[in-house]
Design a protein around this motif. Structure first.
Motif, short mmCIF file in Angstrom:
data_model
loop_
_atom_site.label_atom_id
_atom_site.label_comp_id
_atom_site.label_asym_id
_atom_site.label_seq_id
_atom_site.Cartn_x
_atom_site.Cartn_y
_atom_site.Cartn_z
N PRO A 134 3.05 7.00 -2.54
CA PRO A 134 3.46 5.98 -3.57
C PRO A 134 2.88 4.43 -2.30
CG PRO A 134 5.57 6.96 -2.67
CD PRO A 134 4.12 8.09 -1.85
N ARG A 135 3.61 4.81 -1.06
CA ARG A 135 3.10 3.20 -0.78
C ARG A 135 2.49 4.08 0.71
NH1 ARG A 135 7.91 0.48 2.02
NH2 ARG A 135 7.41 2.18 3.77
N PRO A 136 1.66 4.19 0.80
CA PRO A 136 0.37 3.92 2.18
C PRO A 136 0.56 2.97 3.30
CG PRO A 136 -1.49 4.27 0.56
CD PRO A 136 0.29 3.71 -0.18
N VAL A 137 0.89 2.94 4.04
CA VAL A 137 1.40 2.62 5.12
C VAL A 137 -0.28 2.42 6.75
CG1 VAL A 137 2.26 1.98 7.42
CG2 VAL A 137 3.49 2.11 5.40
N ALA A 138 -1.29 1.15 6.68
CA ALA A 138 -1.77 1.71 7.06
C ALA A 138 -2.00 2.42 8.55
CB ALA A 138 -2.75 0.04 7.65
N GLU A 139 -1.33 2.12 9.11
CA GLU A 139 -0.74 2.62 11.36
C GLU A 139 0.98 2.97 10.92
OE1 GLU A 139 -2.97 2.73 13.16
OE2 GLU A 139 -4.32 2.28 12.81
N PRO A 140 1.37 3.72 10.38
CA PRO A 140 2.86 4.52 10.32
C PRO A 140 1.96 4.88 11.84
CG PRO A 140 1.56 6.11 9.14
CD PRO A 140 0.28 4.69 9.74
N THR A 141 4.56 4.98 11.86
CA THR A 141 4.69 5.01 13.75
C THR A 141 5.55 6.43 12.98
OG1 THR A 141 6.66 3.93 13.38
CG2 THR A 141 4.53 2.63 14.59
N VAL A 142 5.66 6.44 11.47
CA VAL A 142 6.95 8.21 11.97
C VAL A 142 6.55 8.43 9.94
CG1 VAL A 142 9.24 8.72 10.84
CG2 VAL A 142 8.77 6.91 12.56
N ARG A 143 6.68 9.38 9.17
CA ARG A 143 5.82 10.05 8.12
C ARG A 143 7.05 11.09 7.72
NH1 ARG A 143 1.33 11.27 9.16
NH2 ARG A 143 0.18 9.44 8.36
N LEU A 144 7.32 10.22 6.76
CA LEU A 144 8.50 11.24 5.82
C LEU A 144 7.89 12.38 5.18
CD1 LEU A 144 11.53 11.68 5.38
CD2 LEU A 144 11.98 9.75 4.33
N VAL A 145 8.39 12.80 4.51
CA VAL A 145 7.47 13.59 3.82
C VAL A 145 8.80 15.12 3.23
CG1 VAL A 145 5.80 15.65 3.51
CG2 VAL A 145 5.14 14.53 5.74
N ASP A 162 10.83 5.01 -2.31
CA ASP A 162 9.86 4.30 -1.46
C ASP A 162 10.94 3.02 -0.94
OD1 ASP A 162 8.57 4.37 -4.18
OD2 ASP A 162 7.31 2.70 -2.89
N ARG A 163 10.93 2.28 -2.02
CA ARG A 163 11.92 1.40 -1.73
C ARG A 163 13.34 0.87 -0.68
NH1 ARG A 163 14.56 3.42 -6.39
NH2 ARG A 163 16.82 3.17 -6.19
N PHE A 164 13.42 2.20 -0.22
CA PHE A 164 14.22 2.61 0.72
C PHE A 164 13.87 2.49 1.87
CE2 PHE A 164 16.36 4.75 -2.73
CZ PHE A 164 17.83 3.72 -2.79
N MET A 165 12.14 2.49 2.77
CA MET A 165 11.88 2.49 3.65
C MET A 165 11.52 1.82 4.15
SD MET A 165 11.30 5.85 4.04
CE MET A 165 12.97 6.21 3.34
N PRO A 166 11.99 1.43 5.81
CA PRO A 166 11.06 0.82 6.12
C PRO A 166 9.74 0.73 6.84
CG PRO A 166 12.23 1.97 7.55
CD PRO A 166 12.62 2.47 6.32
N ASP A 167 9.77 -1.14 6.53
CA ASP A 167 7.23 -0.92 6.92
C ASP A 167 6.66 0.15 7.65
OD1 ASP A 167 7.82 -3.33 5.12
OD2 ASP A 167 7.90 -4.46 6.55
N ASN A 168 7.44 0.41 8.84
CA ASN A 168 6.56 1.05 9.20
C ASN A 168 6.72 3.02 9.46
OD1 ASN A 168 9.54 1.61 10.75
ND2 ASN A 168 8.75 2.73 11.94
N VAL A 169 7.28 3.13 8.47
CA VAL A 169 7.73 4.48 7.78
C VAL A 169 6.65 4.93 6.58
CG1 VAL A 169 9.52 6.00 7.19
CG2 VAL A 169 10.23 5.03 8.66
N GLU A 170 6.01 5.79 6.61
CA GLU A 170 5.22 6.25 5.46
C GLU A 170 5.15 7.35 4.70
OE1 GLU A 170 0.47 6.18 4.41
OE2 GLU A 170 1.08 7.95 5.96
N LEU A 171 5.95 7.63 3.12
CA LEU A 171 6.73 8.32 2.76
C LEU A 171 5.10 8.64 1.83
CD1 LEU A 171 9.98 7.90 0.06
CD2 LEU A 171 7.99 8.85 -0.66
N CYS A 172 5.44 10.62 1.86
CA CYS A 172 4.53 11.01 1.07
C CYS A 172 5.97 12.46 0.79
CB CYS A 172 3.38 11.08 1.51
SG CYS A 172 2.96 12.64 2.80
N SER A 173 5.24 12.97 -0.72
CA SER A 173 5.71 14.05 -1.57
C SER A 173 4.77 14.54 -1.07
CB SER A 173 6.51 13.02 -2.81
OG SER A 173 7.07 14.27 -3.53
#
Length: 262
Positions: A21-32, A48-59
């Motif tokens: 929903p919100r890809p991150v170019a250089e994530p430091t953490v990924r939440l699946v 994804d609105r809860f996620m810090p900018d460094n966290v990439e969320l995917c489902s």
């Protein structure tokens, strides 16, 4: 293949299995996220609105729903785990945390066991929500074998799906095969012990205080499956406590605090 080095375009080839929903170019953490029975990536839409900018969320997008509507539902756990393992392998290039609710929690655990068994990269933590520990018997076995009308009645009575799912006959008909297939997956789940002391991954469990399907002792029994940190936290509500605005916000605040330490 290291997905991060390929940039955002590399996500497109994994669109069958993963939704970003919100890809991150250089994530430091990924939440699946691993969705619960009868649903797909839409179960966590907007989170994804809860996620810090460094966290990439995917489902994870299971077969039989969403973009994969024409594919058969997988009803055998080892088959689904093997396929998810292959799909997620390129995304273990940064610290990864798995979160699963109900059926999704079961799949988080089994996938982690598979990774551990083959010596692959492990998730930094498991967040398991509304799912019984495998040594605890199901309180309502073989629901998938019920006639459709009886199945719907039991699911409604136990609060195992939001009521809106059953408001229209067309919705019931279109989702019944997926929902029953997922219940078959859960109800035929068999697993061996994770090994002496459990998995070398912290496990944190969450649930609703009024959940009739997964009572508190079945949540706390997960402490047998980790050799690392364990915690259990209950929120007001039933099986779908996480979709209550207040409980959901508290849940994600707790998760984001944990992610900040990775």
């Amino acid at each position: 293949m290291r997905v991060r080095s390929k940039g955002l375009e590399s996500r497109k080839q994994f669109s069958r299995w993963l939704d970003f929903p919100r890809p991150v170019a250089e994530p430091t953490v990924r939440l699946v996220f691993f969705p619960y029975a009868g649903t797909g990536v839409e179960a966590f839409r907007g989170w994804d609105r809860f996620m810090p900018d460094n966290v990439e969320l995917c489902s994870v997008n299971y077969p039989g729903r969403g973009k994969r509507l024409n594919e058969p539902v997988v009803t055998w756990v080892p088959d689904l785990i093997a396929r998810m393992d292959r799909a997620l392998a390129p995304f273990m290039d940064v610290p990864v945390v798995f979160f699963g609710h109900c059926m999704g929690g079961m799949l988080c655990f089994e996938l982690t066991r598979a990774l551990h068994g083959r010596g692959g990269p492990m998730p930094a933590s498991l967040f398991l929500s509304g799912v019984r520990a495998p040594q605890c018997p199901s309180l309502y076995p073989d629901m998938h074998a019920l006639a459709d009308d009886e199945f719907v009645s039991v699911v409604k009575a136990l609060g195992l799906r939001p009521d809106s799912l059953f408001e229209e006959d067309a919705v019931v008909k279109s989702t019944m095969a997926v929902l029953k297939g997922d219940f078959q997956l859960v109800e035929t789940w068999e697993t061996d012990a994770a090994g002496p002391g459990g998995l070398p991954v912290p496990i944190h469990v969450f649930g609703g205080r009024d959940d009739r399907f997964v009572p508190e002792p079945h949540l706390r029994a997960w402490d047998e499956h980790t050799s690392q940190d364990f915690s259990a936290r209950l929120f007001p509500g039933g099986h779908f406590y996480l979709h209550d605005d207040r409980a959901g916000e508290a849940l994600f605040s707790h998760i984001c605090t944990a992610l900040a330490s990775l």
